[in-house]
Design a protein around this motif. Sequence first.
Motif, mmCIF file in Angstrom:
data_model
loop_
_atom_site.group_PDB
_atom_site.id
_atom_site.type_symbol
_atom_site.label_atom_id
_atom_site.label_comp_id
_atom_site.label_asym_id
_atom_site.label_seq_id
_atom_site.Cartn_x
_atom_site.Cartn_y
_atom_site.Cartn_z
ATOM 1 N N GLN A 55 0.811 -1.218 0.000
ATOM 2 C CA GLN A 55 0.000 0.000 0.000
ATOM 3 C C GLN A 55 0.849 1.274 0.000
ATOM 4 O O GLN A 55 0.389 2.332 -0.414
ATOM 5 C CB GLN A 55 -0.904 0.029 1.235
ATOM 6 N N CYS A 91 -4.615 -0.455 14.987
ATOM 7 C CA CYS A 91 -4.884 0.585 13.988
ATOM 8 C C CYS A 91 -6.365 0.948 13.940
ATOM 9 O O CYS A 91 -7.234 0.070 13.888
ATOM 10 C CB CYS A 91 -4.437 0.110 12.599
ATOM 11 N N VAL A 121 -8.375 2.965 11.446
ATOM 12 C CA VAL A 121 -8.239 3.575 10.121
ATOM 13 C C VAL A 121 -9.453 4.434 9.811
ATOM 14 O O VAL A 121 -10.595 3.971 9.848
ATOM 15 C CB VAL A 121 -8.066 2.498 9.035
ATOM 16 N N PHE A 156 -7.439 7.875 5.129
ATOM 17 C CA PHE A 156 -5.986 7.951 4.960
ATOM 18 C C PHE A 156 -5.633 9.015 3.940
ATOM 19 O O PHE A 156 -6.145 9.030 2.818
ATOM 20 C CB PHE A 156 -5.428 6.598 4.508
ATOM 21 N N CYS A 198 -5.959 8.578 10.839
ATOM 22 C CA CYS A 198 -5.584 7.171 10.986
ATOM 23 C C CYS A 198 -4.553 7.048 12.107
ATOM 24 O O CYS A 198 -3.432 7.551 11.985
ATOM 25 C CB CYS A 198 -5.001 6.630 9.678
ATOM 26 N N TRP A 243 -1.498 8.314 9.898
ATOM 27 C CA TRP A 243 -1.142 7.419 8.784
ATOM 28 C C TRP A 243 -0.971 5.967 9.230
ATOM 29 O O TRP A 243 -0.170 5.218 8.658
ATOM 30 C CB TRP A 243 0.120 7.922 8.077
ATOM 31 N N ARG A 268 -2.058 2.400 9.233
ATOM 32 C CA ARG A 268 -2.858 1.378 8.551
ATOM 33 C C ARG A 268 -2.224 0.017 8.819
ATOM 34 O O ARG A 268 -0.991 -0.085 8.912
ATOM 35 C CB ARG A 268 -2.904 1.629 7.042
#
Length: 502
Positions: A341, A384, A386, A389, A397, A409, A411
């Motif tokens: 990702q 996490c 989320v 993002f 996030c 950020w 994730r």
Amino acid sequence: MPSARFPAKRRLPRVRSSPAEGRWRHSREAGLEPDVLVIGGGNAALCAALMAREAGASVLLLEAAPRAWRGGNSAHTRNLRCMHDAPQDVLVDAYPEEEFWQDLLKVTGGITNEHLARLTIRASSTCRDWMRRHGVRFQPPLSGALHVARTNAFFMGGGKALVNAYYRSAERLGVAVRYEAPVDRLELKDGHFVAAHLRGGERIAARACVLAAGGFESNRDWLRAAWGQNGRGEWPADNFLIRGTAFNQGVLLRHLLDEQRADGIGDPTQAHMVAIDARAPLYDGGICTRIDCVSLGVVVNREAHRFYDEGEDFWPKRYAIWGRLVAQQPGQIAYSIIDSQAIGRFMPPVFPGVKADSLPELARRLGLDETTFMQTLSHYNAACRVGHFDHTTLDDCHTEGVSPAKTHWARPIEAAPFYGYALRPGVTFTYLGLKTDHTAAVRFNDRASENLFVAGEMMAGNVLGKGYTAGVGMSIGTAFGRIAGANAAAAAMKRGARHAGA
């Protein structure tokens, strides 16, 4: 036994001749000495030389490196942090003084001289036209650096092109340049510059002098003495890599602090220190060895544990803390872990990461304990939360229930393939330096010298007590290089007029 501030001297290559040196020797034979002597060959030194020459002074610049390696760390730079109140050519929106100051205040933790910091900030708003007149060209940032499009002006061709442009302009204006001319010591009288002594014993007198010879980041003995031995019995500095030039040995800095008792400032362990690829060369790896994916994943140490918030703030404001963080870990090594990702969202480094189709396989390939690694990643993934993002903003996030937290950020690392990069501390430049003021004068017992000035890394600690934000080193070097050059020329003219009237 050398102390942390003043380790034993280190030998450098002998002085060799060059065409520029030949021209200068001819002028010496005619009985001429420079008005201004500039010691150093990077951005700050070149700005000083150009400003002094524009003011009408004769100038000699001494560069310790061979011509092919000229420019010091400036050759590895790529941008300048600039204050601006409205869009300006390659700079978008606005970046006002107060925001620049708050950014600097945050990264330094308040360890900065506000007066000199604001002087630097204001100077950054007016220097680019002058830079263009000397051949420097600017370009919009590349896609991997759009997050600093508002704050930083990028040099077309990078720092090497900037350095070459300045050298061409200096030669065109009549600045004499000598390469492979390291200076061992200065001859001073009551804080006044008299002459410089080169390694081979040659003495060069001048009416004024600018010191811009860099920090001591390339001096392994000094780094070792400064960092000492940690509680694990390790010598952290033994595992440091030097991002820039091998010629910044700190010879003149130590001479001024130790033998001449100039006023100093800064902590010898503080530096612009970045987490770089552990496969980078010992010297001159430059920016392409930096690992920029830290905020997009997690970082674990040799024991496979996380140790700091990877999403604390935007990468340009926090990237320079990670070298020091890695230096404090066992073995001075860490590993940046991402999944597919993250690919395409950061500037790729020169070396590809270690790739694996599963996290256990990645742990094995990195030489990490598989059980501990999987526990660390499992706890992180489960923590996490989320939201939306967006790596261009401080998004929502984040993690909950895991320490250290990841505040932006965050994730789960779950999309194969997975990648890992081994990290080492990469030292750019050190912050221990000479105390100065708004005139760029070197100070002795809190009194400013009338004809000895300092710029660049040798005084950056006045503004940077710790931390860093992208491009500010070039802002400091440009501002104080120009100030030092102009004031050195004025001091030389004043001394010349005094001698003429005697």
